[in-house]
Design a protein around this motif. Sequence first.
Motif, mmCIF file in Angstrom:
data_model
loop_
_atom_site.group_PDB
_atom_site.id
_atom_site.type_symbol
_atom_site.label_atom_id
_atom_site.label_comp_id
_atom_site.label_asym_id
_atom_site.label_seq_id
_atom_site.Cartn_x
_atom_site.Cartn_y
_atom_site.Cartn_z
ATOM 1 N N SER A 12 0.849 -1.191 0.000
ATOM 2 C CA SER A 12 0.000 0.000 0.000
ATOM 3 C C SER A 12 0.881 1.236 0.000
ATOM 4 N N PHE A 13 0.468 2.213 -0.758
ATOM 5 C CA PHE A 13 1.058 3.549 -0.626
ATOM 6 C C PHE A 13 0.046 4.368 0.141
ATOM 7 N N GLY A 14 0.336 4.682 1.407
ATOM 8 C CA GLY A 14 -0.660 5.349 2.239
ATOM 9 C C GLY A 14 -1.872 4.442 2.334
ATOM 10 N N GLU A 17 -4.120 0.632 -1.838
ATOM 11 C CA GLU A 17 -3.505 -0.687 -1.960
ATOM 12 C C GLU A 17 -3.220 -0.943 -3.437
ATOM 13 N N VAL A 18 -1.951 -1.099 -3.804
ATOM 14 C CA VAL A 18 -1.638 -1.289 -5.223
ATOM 15 C C VAL A 18 -1.358 -2.751 -5.565
ATOM 16 N N LEU A 19 -1.006 -3.561 -4.574
ATOM 17 C CA LEU A 19 -0.828 -4.995 -4.826
ATOM 18 C C LEU A 19 -1.501 -5.750 -3.696
ATOM 19 N N GLY A 36 1.492 -6.763 -17.878
ATOM 20 C CA GLY A 36 0.189 -6.224 -17.480
ATOM 21 C C GLY A 36 0.087 -4.799 -17.973
ATOM 22 N N PRO A 37 -1.114 -4.234 -17.906
ATOM 23 C CA PRO A 37 -1.286 -2.867 -18.397
ATOM 24 C C PRO A 37 -0.594 -1.855 -17.483
ATOM 25 N N SER A 38 -0.471 -0.645 -17.980
ATOM 26 C CA SER A 38 0.188 0.403 -17.211
ATOM 27 C C SER A 38 -0.511 0.613 -15.866
ATOM 28 N N GLY A 39 0.293 0.755 -14.824
ATOM 29 C CA GLY A 39 -0.277 1.051 -13.511
ATOM 30 C C GLY A 39 -0.776 -0.164 -12.750
ATOM 31 N N CYS A 40 -0.531 -1.364 -13.257
ATOM 32 C CA CYS A 40 -1.060 -2.547 -12.580
ATOM 33 C C CYS A 40 -0.162 -2.985 -11.425
ATOM 34 N N GLY A 41 1.015 -2.371 -11.274
ATOM 35 C CA GLY A 41 1.867 -2.690 -10.136
ATOM 36 C C GLY A 41 3.077 -3.556 -10.463
ATOM 37 N N LYS A 42 3.400 -3.714 -11.729
ATOM 38 C CA LYS A 42 4.551 -4.543 -12.113
ATOM 39 C C LYS A 42 5.843 -3.999 -11.529
ATOM 40 N N SER A 43 6.073 -2.704 -11.773
ATOM 41 C CA SER A 43 7.321 -2.109 -11.285
ATOM 42 C C SER A 43 7.391 -2.174 -9.770
ATOM 43 N N THR A 44 6.257 -1.907 -9.136
ATOM 44 C CA THR A 44 6.229 -1.930 -7.677
ATOM 45 C C THR A 44 6.620 -3.308 -7.161
ATOM 46 N N LEU A 45 6.092 -4.354 -7.788
ATOM 47 C CA LEU A 45 6.400 -5.712 -7.368
ATOM 48 C C LEU A 45 7.897 -5.996 -7.548
ATOM 49 N N ASP A 158 13.521 -3.824 -15.475
ATOM 50 C CA ASP A 158 12.281 -3.060 -15.555
ATOM 51 C C ASP A 158 12.188 -2.396 -16.926
ATOM 52 N N GLU A 159 11.388 -2.950 -17.774
ATOM 53 C CA GLU A 159 11.182 -2.435 -19.132
ATOM 54 C C GLU A 159 12.485 -1.977 -19.778
ATOM 55 N N PRO A 160 13.457 -2.871 -19.922
ATOM 56 C CA PRO A 160 14.772 -2.423 -20.366
ATOM 57 C C PRO A 160 14.803 -1.999 -21.832
ATOM 58 N N THR A 192 7.488 -5.944 -18.324
ATOM 59 C CA THR A 192 7.189 -5.280 -19.589
ATOM 60 C C THR A 192 5.683 -5.112 -19.694
ATOM 61 N N HIS A 193 5.240 -4.181 -20.535
ATOM 62 C CA HIS A 193 3.804 -4.182 -20.818
ATOM 63 C C HIS A 193 3.569 -4.621 -22.254
ATOM 64 N N ASP A 194 4.668 -5.109 -22.875
ATOM 65 C CA ASP A 194 4.585 -5.532 -24.259
ATOM 66 C C ASP A 194 4.429 -7.048 -24.301
ATOM 67 N N ILE B 96 14.631 12.013 1.146
ATOM 68 C CA ILE B 96 14.090 11.185 2.216
ATOM 69 C C ILE B 96 12.689 11.679 2.524
ATOM 70 N N ARG B 97 11.732 10.753 2.512
ATOM 71 C CA ARG B 97 10.355 11.151 2.791
ATOM 72 C C ARG B 97 10.156 11.232 4.292
ATOM 73 N N PHE B 98 9.781 12.385 4.797
ATOM 74 C CA PHE B 98 9.439 12.449 6.220
ATOM 75 C C PHE B 98 8.351 13.499 6.410
HETATM 76 N N1 LIG Z 1 5.600 6.166 -4.655
HETATM 77 C C1 LIG Z 1 4.301 5.966 -4.917
HETATM 78 N N2 LIG Z 1 3.358 6.595 -4.171
HETATM 79 C C2 LIG Z 1 2.036 6.393 -4.426
HETATM 80 N N3 LIG Z 1 1.570 5.602 -5.395
HETATM 81 C C3 LIG Z 1 2.453 4.968 -6.177
HETATM 82 C C4 LIG Z 1 3.873 5.118 -5.986
HETATM 83 N N4 LIG Z 1 4.496 4.365 -6.909
HETATM 84 C C5 LIG Z 1 3.532 3.773 -7.639
HETATM 85 N N5 LIG Z 1 2.300 4.131 -7.204
HETATM 86 C C6 LIG Z 1 1.023 3.653 -7.738
HETATM 87 O O1 LIG Z 1 1.053 2.254 -7.749
HETATM 88 C C7 LIG Z 1 0.449 1.751 -8.911
HETATM 89 C C8 LIG Z 1 1.364 0.772 -9.601
HETATM 90 O O2 LIG Z 1 2.496 1.462 -10.073
HETATM 91 P P1 LIG Z 1 3.631 0.758 -10.897
HETATM 92 O O3 LIG Z 1 4.692 1.763 -11.150
HETATM 93 O O4 LIG Z 1 4.034 -0.479 -10.201
HETATM 94 O O5 LIG Z 1 2.890 0.415 -12.248
HETATM 95 P P2 LIG Z 1 3.455 -0.370 -13.518
HETATM 96 O O6 LIG Z 1 2.670 -1.611 -13.629
HETATM 97 O O7 LIG Z 1 4.931 -0.481 -13.433
HETATM 98 O O8 LIG Z 1 3.036 0.593 -14.697
HETATM 99 P P3 LIG Z 1 3.887 1.023 -15.994
HETATM 100 O O9 LIG Z 1 3.702 -0.054 -17.002
HETATM 101 O O10 LIG Z 1 3.203 2.285 -16.419
HETATM 102 O O11 LIG Z 1 5.302 1.223 -15.578
HETATM 103 C C9 LIG Z 1 0.074 2.935 -9.769
HETATM 104 O O12 LIG Z 1 -1.306 3.146 -9.666
HETATM 105 C C10 LIG Z 1 0.827 4.070 -9.183
HETATM 106 O O13 LIG Z 1 0.083 5.252 -9.253
#
Ligand SMILES: Nc1ncnc2c1ncn2[C@@H]1O[C@H](COP(=O)(O)OP(=O)(O)OP(=O)(O)O)[C@@H](O)[C@H]1O
Lengths: 339, 276
Positions: A12-14, A17-19, A36-45, A158-160, A192-194, B96-98
Amino acid sequence: MATVELINVSKSFGSVEVLRDINLSLEKGKFVVFVGPSGCGKSTLLRMIAGLEDITSGELRIDGQPMNEVLPAKRGIAMVFQSYALYPHMTVFENMSFGLEQAKLSKPEIEARVQDAAKMLQIEGLLDRKPKQLSGGQRQRVAIGRAITRDPRVFLFDEPLSNLDAALRVDTRLEIAALSERLPDTTMIYVTHDQVEAMTLADRIVVLNGGIVEQVGSPMDLYESPASEFVAGFIGSPRMNFLKGGVAEAHGAATYGIRPEHIALSDERGDWSGRVVLTERLGSDTFVHVEVKGVGPVNVRVEGRADFASGETVYLSPDPASVHLFDPQGRPVVRSVTP
Amino acid sequence: MKPGIWQRIGFYAIVIVIVTQAVFPFYYAILTSLEDGQALFEVNYLPKALNLTNYRAMLAEGVFGKQMLNSVFVASVVVVVSLFLAVTAAFALSRIRFRGRGLLLLTVLSVSMFPQIAVLSGLFEVIRFFGLFNSLWSLVFSYMIFTLPFTVWVLTTFMRNLPVEIEEAAIMDGASSLTIIRRVFLPLMWPAMVTTGLLAFIHAWNEFLFALTFTSTDSQRTVPVAIALVSGRSEFEIPWGNIMAASVIVTLPLVALVLIFQRRIVSGLTAGAVKG
Ligand SMILES: Nc1ncnc2c1ncn2[C@@H]1O[C@H](COP(=O)(O)OP(=O)(O)OP(=O)(O)O)[C@@H](O)[C@H]1O
Ligand SMILES: [Mg+2]
């Protein structure tokens, strides 16, 4: 044995919940693609596996050891960033040796490792250059080289390829495939999203959508038996035709899916008749967009050349064995026998 | 399209006005510093004779050398300490986030809002309390009040614009925060640091009000105050020649610094626009 395991991992960011409840077990030496599509949380994972993001809940294990609290550099992983993230003020050699220096390796050892990696990627001639004196493709190799020198257990990408032009993208894709052959013990995780990259590179594809795992499987598994309407639409190019209404209801489903390559096209007879709206000629294939009466728009792939005028009447016959049926929630419906 | 003859004449006329406005006062100071006795009071625009008596008089007078050193010491220490604090603060404020980060940044900026004269008496009490009165450290301390907000802000903005991924790559490479600052950020930030450092130096070098208030003896004064307090043989004589000679001398270090660093300054001012 699994190298990377994710157990009920959430992020969760705040309050967002993204994953949610990710459970994955990635085998050693495999090439795994998160798609997965943009914003689905791939990079975050990926960044959570790298240690660049905290894990909100759940557990990450590498080679059986819990990694949640382990520093990124101590996890035995290396990452290639989308923007390469080379140190602009350092030469290629310094870029590749910086991590080894931090790990307190001896000078000769560093030298040997950098030379090895440089040879593997054919960048030996560039070691004295600064990143800004390199082309995009060369920077990409240096970024990969920097990761290789650290001799990681897990390699993260990450999407190299997204900053490269189309031709270079294909070349680099092949090189990454070759690289994973040469490093059989290293697990590769590639974001990747491709879907073409996913299909061509992966041993296993993890399809993510809206923060959950939709399906995990080999590329052909996903292509042949998608576990949801979303996966069916995402994997395969051009996209599967999704037909609603009468056709679907006749099969007791909400959506009737058929891939463009599983429809036979004829100008004499067929199950459906319709008018040609548009033809796209790619040389090797032709995509014919047909408006079928009572069914809707259908895209058909014809091998080689096909010349149809707009407005011409054609007949289509979907291959009954390749039809995918989905219920209103997008879950697959057990296929009925008749087409 | 080529500019017409009138446009060009107009352009150069404006250039001449600007250059004259900027350079003439200094030129006149040099001119005056080379004159002696009665010649001082005749208006002339070209040097008549090269007469170095004023310079000799200034430099021979024991305290002036010491005062130069005072200025060098104060300005250098201010620059070094401000840059050190600003770089570390900028790292925290940009990376740094604070909680309260934005508020802190605004507070830092608002410190530079108060006119010097408004904080003077309060600051005087503080300096007396710490026993710094008539010590060079009182100046180092008080000059930070205006150099720090400025350096912190510029460096924070600059550091924010450096790609985060470079820092993350360094984290993956196993570098600690201090190593990242030292080996990755500092080399990338040199231009910005040279620019802000130089501006801080100039500011500290020229500062007058605090220097006048917080020092009381000749040997502790910095040059701007010293020059203002140069006195002649009698109450009614103002030794313009000496004053001008001293003014020229204090200007030279600044000119030298700017010349040495000018290429860095230009790249520092434009650095935000170009990505590595
Ligand atoms: N630092 C952050 N603070 C708040 N929300 C975030 C942060 N980083 C990512 N998010 C949110 O988490 C979700 C997933 O982001 P992520 O970057 O993992 O997507 P992605 O699947 O990699 O998309 P893309 O293909 O566009 O790179 C998005 O909705 C994004 O807005
Ligand atoms: Mg991403």
